[in-house]
Motif scaffolding. Sequence first.
Motif, PDB file in Angstrom:
ATOM      1  N   ARG A  89      86.973  14.740  98.217  1.00 28.89           N
ATOM      2  CA  ARG A  89      87.858  13.863  97.465  1.00 28.89           C
ATOM      3  C   ARG A  89      88.663  12.971  98.411  1.00 28.89           C
ATOM      4  O   ARG A  89      89.283  13.437  99.355  1.00 28.89           O
ATOM      5  CB  ARG A  89      88.821  14.694  96.604  1.00 28.89           C
ATOM      6  N   GLY A  90      88.619  11.667  98.166  1.00 32.11           N
ATOM      7  CA  GLY A  90      89.364  10.711  98.976  1.00 32.11           C
ATOM      8  C   GLY A  90      90.322   9.920  98.117  1.00 32.11           C
ATOM      9  O   GLY A  90      90.991  10.478  97.229  1.00 32.11           O
ATOM     10  N   ASN A  91      90.377   8.601  98.348  1.00 32.82           N
ATOM     11  CA  ASN A  91      91.314   7.775  97.580  1.00 32.82           C
ATOM     12  C   ASN A  91      90.760   7.350  96.221  1.00 32.82           C
ATOM     13  O   ASN A  91      91.423   6.640  95.472  1.00 32.82           O
ATOM     14  CB  ASN A  91      91.718   6.535  98.387  1.00 32.82           C
ATOM     15  N   ARG A  92      89.510   7.738  95.952  1.00 31.11           N
ATOM     16  CA  ARG A  92      88.879   7.518  94.647  1.00 31.11           C
ATOM     17  C   ARG A  92      88.725   6.037  94.300  1.00 31.11           C
ATOM     18  O   ARG A  92      88.771   5.651  93.133  1.00 31.11           O
ATOM     19  CB  ARG A  92      89.634   8.277  93.549  1.00 31.11           C
ATOM     20  N   GLN A  93      88.515   5.203  95.322  1.00 29.22           N
ATOM     21  CA  GLN A  93      88.196   3.803  95.047  1.00 29.22           C
ATOM     22  C   GLN A  93      86.709   3.603  94.758  1.00 29.22           C
ATOM     23  O   GLN A  93      86.328   2.641  94.092  1.00 29.22           O
ATOM     24  CB  GLN A  93      88.612   2.929  96.234  1.00 29.22           C
ATOM     25  N   TYR A  94      85.864   4.450  95.306  1.00 38.70           N
ATOM     26  CA  TYR A  94      84.418   4.446  95.058  1.00 38.70           C
ATOM     27  C   TYR A  94      83.746   3.134  95.450  1.00 38.70           C
ATOM     28  O   TYR A  94      82.779   2.708  94.818  1.00 38.70           O
ATOM     29  CB  TYR A  94      84.118   4.750  93.583  1.00 38.70           C
ATOM     30  N   ILE A  95      84.249   2.474  96.499  1.00 42.49           N
ATOM     31  CA  ILE A  95      83.665   1.187  96.887  1.00 42.49           C
ATOM     32  C   ILE A  95      82.245   1.372  97.423  1.00 42.49           C
ATOM     33  O   ILE A  95      81.309   0.674  97.003  1.00 42.49           O
ATOM     34  CB  ILE A  95      84.557   0.475  97.919  1.00 42.49           C
ATOM     35  N   SER A  96      82.070   2.304  98.357  1.00 41.35           N
ATOM     36  CA  SER A  96      80.727   2.531  98.899  1.00 41.35           C
ATOM     37  C   SER A  96      79.769   2.985  97.805  1.00 41.35           C
ATOM     38  O   SER A  96      78.638   2.482  97.703  1.00 41.35           O
ATOM     39  CB  SER A  96      80.761   3.571 100.016  1.00 41.35           C
ATOM     40  N   LYS A  97      80.200   3.909  96.987  1.00 42.66           N
ATOM     41  CA  LYS A  97      79.333   4.419  95.924  1.00 42.66           C
ATOM     42  C   LYS A  97      78.944   3.304  94.972  1.00 42.66           C
ATOM     43  O   LYS A  97      77.781   3.183  94.559  1.00 42.66           O
ATOM     44  CB  LYS A  97      80.037   5.555  95.173  1.00 42.66           C
ATOM     45  N   GLY A  98      79.906   2.464  94.615  1.00 42.20           N
ATOM     46  CA  GLY A  98      79.604   1.348  93.730  1.00 42.20           C
ATOM     47  C   GLY A  98      78.677   0.338  94.373  1.00 42.20           C
ATOM     48  O   GLY A  98      77.746  -0.173  93.726  1.00 42.20           O
ATOM     49  N   ASN A  99      78.915   0.036  95.638  1.00 43.51           N
ATOM     50  CA  ASN A  99      78.039  -0.910  96.341  1.00 43.51           C
ATOM     51  C   ASN A  99      76.595  -0.437  96.355  1.00 43.51           C
ATOM     52  O   ASN A  99      75.647  -1.221  96.210  1.00 43.51           O
ATOM     53  CB  ASN A  99      78.521  -1.109  97.774  1.00 43.51           C
ATOM     54  N   LEU A 100      76.414   0.873  96.560  1.00 39.36           N
ATOM     55  CA  LEU A 100      75.069   1.410  96.702  1.00 39.36           C
ATOM     56  C   LEU A 100      74.299   1.426  95.386  1.00 39.36           C
ATOM     57  O   LEU A 100      73.072   1.545  95.384  1.00 39.36           O
ATOM     58  CB  LEU A 100      75.122   2.818  97.290  1.00 39.36           C
ATOM     59  N   LEU A 101      74.991   1.298  94.270  1.00 39.76           N
ATOM     60  CA  LEU A 101      74.292   1.198  92.987  1.00 39.76           C
ATOM     61  C   LEU A 101      73.548  -0.128  92.887  1.00 39.76           C
ATOM     62  O   LEU A 101      72.536  -0.235  92.185  1.00 39.76           O
ATOM     63  CB  LEU A 101      75.295   1.322  91.832  1.00 39.76           C
ATOM     64  N   ASN A 102      74.047  -1.143  93.596  1.00 39.73           N
ATOM     65  CA  ASN A 102      73.427  -2.463  93.569  1.00 39.73           C
ATOM     66  C   ASN A 102      72.442  -2.658  94.716  1.00 39.73           C
ATOM     67  O   ASN A 102      71.391  -3.271  94.555  1.00 39.73           O
ATOM     68  CB  ASN A 102      74.514  -3.546  93.648  1.00 39.73           C
ATOM     69  N   ASP A 103      72.790  -2.113  95.889  1.00 41.85           N
ATOM     70  CA  ASP A 103      71.943  -2.250  97.079  1.00 41.85           C
ATOM     71  C   ASP A 103      72.207  -1.037  97.956  1.00 41.85           C
ATOM     72  O   ASP A 103      73.306  -0.867  98.470  1.00 41.85           O
ATOM     73  CB  ASP A 103      72.301  -3.539  97.831  1.00 41.85           C
ATOM     74  N   ASN A 104      71.209  -0.163  98.099  1.00 39.82           N
ATOM     75  CA  ASN A 104      71.452   1.112  98.790  1.00 39.82           C
ATOM     76  C   ASN A 104      71.234   1.053 100.293  1.00 39.82           C
ATOM     77  O   ASN A 104      71.184   2.080 100.965  1.00 39.82           O
ATOM     78  CB  ASN A 104      70.595   2.227  98.179  1.00 39.82           C
ATOM     79  N   ARG A 105      71.138  -0.154 100.843  1.00 41.09           N
ATOM     80  CA  ARG A 105      71.022  -0.273 102.297  1.00 41.09           C
ATOM     81  C   ARG A 105      72.384  -0.085 102.958  1.00 41.09           C
ATOM     82  O   ARG A 105      73.397  -0.604 102.476  1.00 41.09           O
ATOM     83  CB  ARG A 105      70.451  -1.643 102.678  1.00 41.09           C
ATOM     84  N   VAL A 106      72.392   0.665 104.060  1.00 44.77           N
ATOM     85  CA  VAL A 106      73.623   0.893 104.814  1.00 44.77           C
ATOM     86  C   VAL A 106      73.351   0.711 106.296  1.00 44.77           C
ATOM     87  O   VAL A 106      72.210   0.799 106.760  1.00 44.77           O
ATOM     88  CB  VAL A 106      74.212   2.303 104.577  1.00 44.77           C
ATOM     89  N   SER A 107      74.424   0.450 107.013  1.00 44.34           N
ATOM     90  CA  SER A 107      74.387   0.392 108.479  1.00 44.34           C
ATOM     91  C   SER A 107      75.392   1.399 108.995  1.00 44.34           C
ATOM     92  O   SER A 107      76.537   1.435 108.525  1.00 44.34           O
ATOM     93  CB  SER A 107      74.742  -1.014 108.959  1.00 44.34           C
ATOM     94  N   LEU A 108      74.978   2.234 109.927  1.00 40.52           N
ATOM     95  CA  LEU A 108      75.842   3.267 110.487  1.00 40.52           C
ATOM     96  C   LEU A 108      76.140   2.961 111.951  1.00 40.52           C
ATOM     97  O   LEU A 108      75.273   2.475 112.688  1.00 40.52           O
ATOM     98  CB  LEU A 108      75.188   4.649 110.401  1.00 40.52           C
ATOM     99  N   PHE A 109      77.350   3.281 112.346  1.00 40.75           N
ATOM    100  CA  PHE A 109      77.771   3.138 113.740  1.00 40.75           C
ATOM    101  C   PHE A 109      78.359   4.467 114.161  1.00 40.75           C
ATOM    102  O   PHE A 109      79.347   4.923 113.578  1.00 40.75           O
ATOM    103  CB  PHE A 109      78.833   2.040 113.844  1.00 40.75           C
ATOM    104  N   ALA A 110      77.739   5.120 115.126  1.00 42.87           N
ATOM    105  CA  ALA A 110      78.228   6.394 115.644  1.00 42.87           C
ATOM    106  C   ALA A 110      78.680   6.188 117.083  1.00 42.87           C
ATOM    107  O   ALA A 110      77.903   5.729 117.923  1.00 42.87           O
ATOM    108  CB  ALA A 110      77.133   7.459 115.588  1.00 42.87           C
ATOM    109  N   MET A 111      79.948   6.514 117.363  1.00 41.41           N
ATOM    110  CA  MET A 111      80.547   6.238 118.667  1.00 41.41           C
ATOM    111  C   MET A 111      80.860   7.528 119.422  1.00 41.41           C
ATOM    112  O   MET A 111      81.281   8.523 118.831  1.00 41.41           O
ATOM    113  CB  MET A 111      81.853   5.469 118.490  1.00 41.41           C
ATOM    114  N   ASP A 112      80.645   7.477 120.715  1.00 36.40           N
ATOM    115  CA  ASP A 112      81.158   8.494 121.628  1.00 36.40           C
ATOM    116  C   ASP A 112      82.010   7.756 122.645  1.00 36.40           C
ATOM    117  O   ASP A 112      81.508   7.242 123.647  1.00 36.40           O
ATOM    118  CB  ASP A 112      80.016   9.243 122.319  1.00 36.40           C
ATOM    119  N   TYR A 113      83.314   7.658 122.368  1.00 34.12           N
ATOM    120  CA  TYR A 113      84.206   6.896 123.227  1.00 34.12           C
ATOM    121  C   TYR A 113      84.368   7.565 124.591  1.00 34.12           C
ATOM    122  O   TYR A 113      84.543   6.887 125.605  1.00 34.12           O
ATOM    123  CB  TYR A 113      85.574   6.745 122.563  1.00 34.12           C
TER     124      TYR A 113
END
Length: 204
Positions: A89-113
């Motif tokens: 449970r987060g802030n319940r804005q559901y922006i990512s979830k909503g975006n993925l209903l239209n286009d399920n492509r994502v880009s991930l960035f994993a960092m090791d500073y």
Amino acid sequence: MKTYADVMFTPAVRAQQDRDGTGESYARRYASMDRSELGPDEADFLGSRTSIYMASVSETGWPYVQHRGGPAGFLKVLDSQSLGFADYRGNRQYISKGNLLNDNRVSLFAMDYTRKARLKLQGYATFQDAADAPDLVAQLATQGQGRVERVVTIQIETFDWNCPQFITPRFDAGEIAQLVAPEMSRLETRIAELEAENAALKGA
């Protein structure tokens, strides 16, 4: 799995590379790479991350970047071509979830500073309610993080390691503690020796 160049180097991108004289070198570089699956190096790197950034695109064309984090191991390599993590449970804005209903492509960035390393990944993400995927919940849940509301799985289309240039090293609390532990141990030993010496002198 496609090469990073196949997915990300569009005609417009290639035109810019050719204009700046980097097109041929990139073509040779990616032609010689084997990016058919996530290997041990990628699995170890992703499994040790405590945070990632995931970008999606809204139905109005706006990109959105979301942070996801947790203890090392919260992001799991499910097989050689897919990742997953539990969503709490987060802030319940559901922006990512909503975006993925239209286009399920994502880009991930994993960092090791700490080690100045970064891994870029492109893929297709799926959100599932926890009640509909109990086996995945059991596989992806992280102890002590609370109740899982959803699970996210990502089918990787391509990935690429980025150069370390311009990454400023940063350390989290656990890494700092590990770095200073030998010196702290030496100081504690020395303090104990001095206290014992002081006590002996007072006794004399």
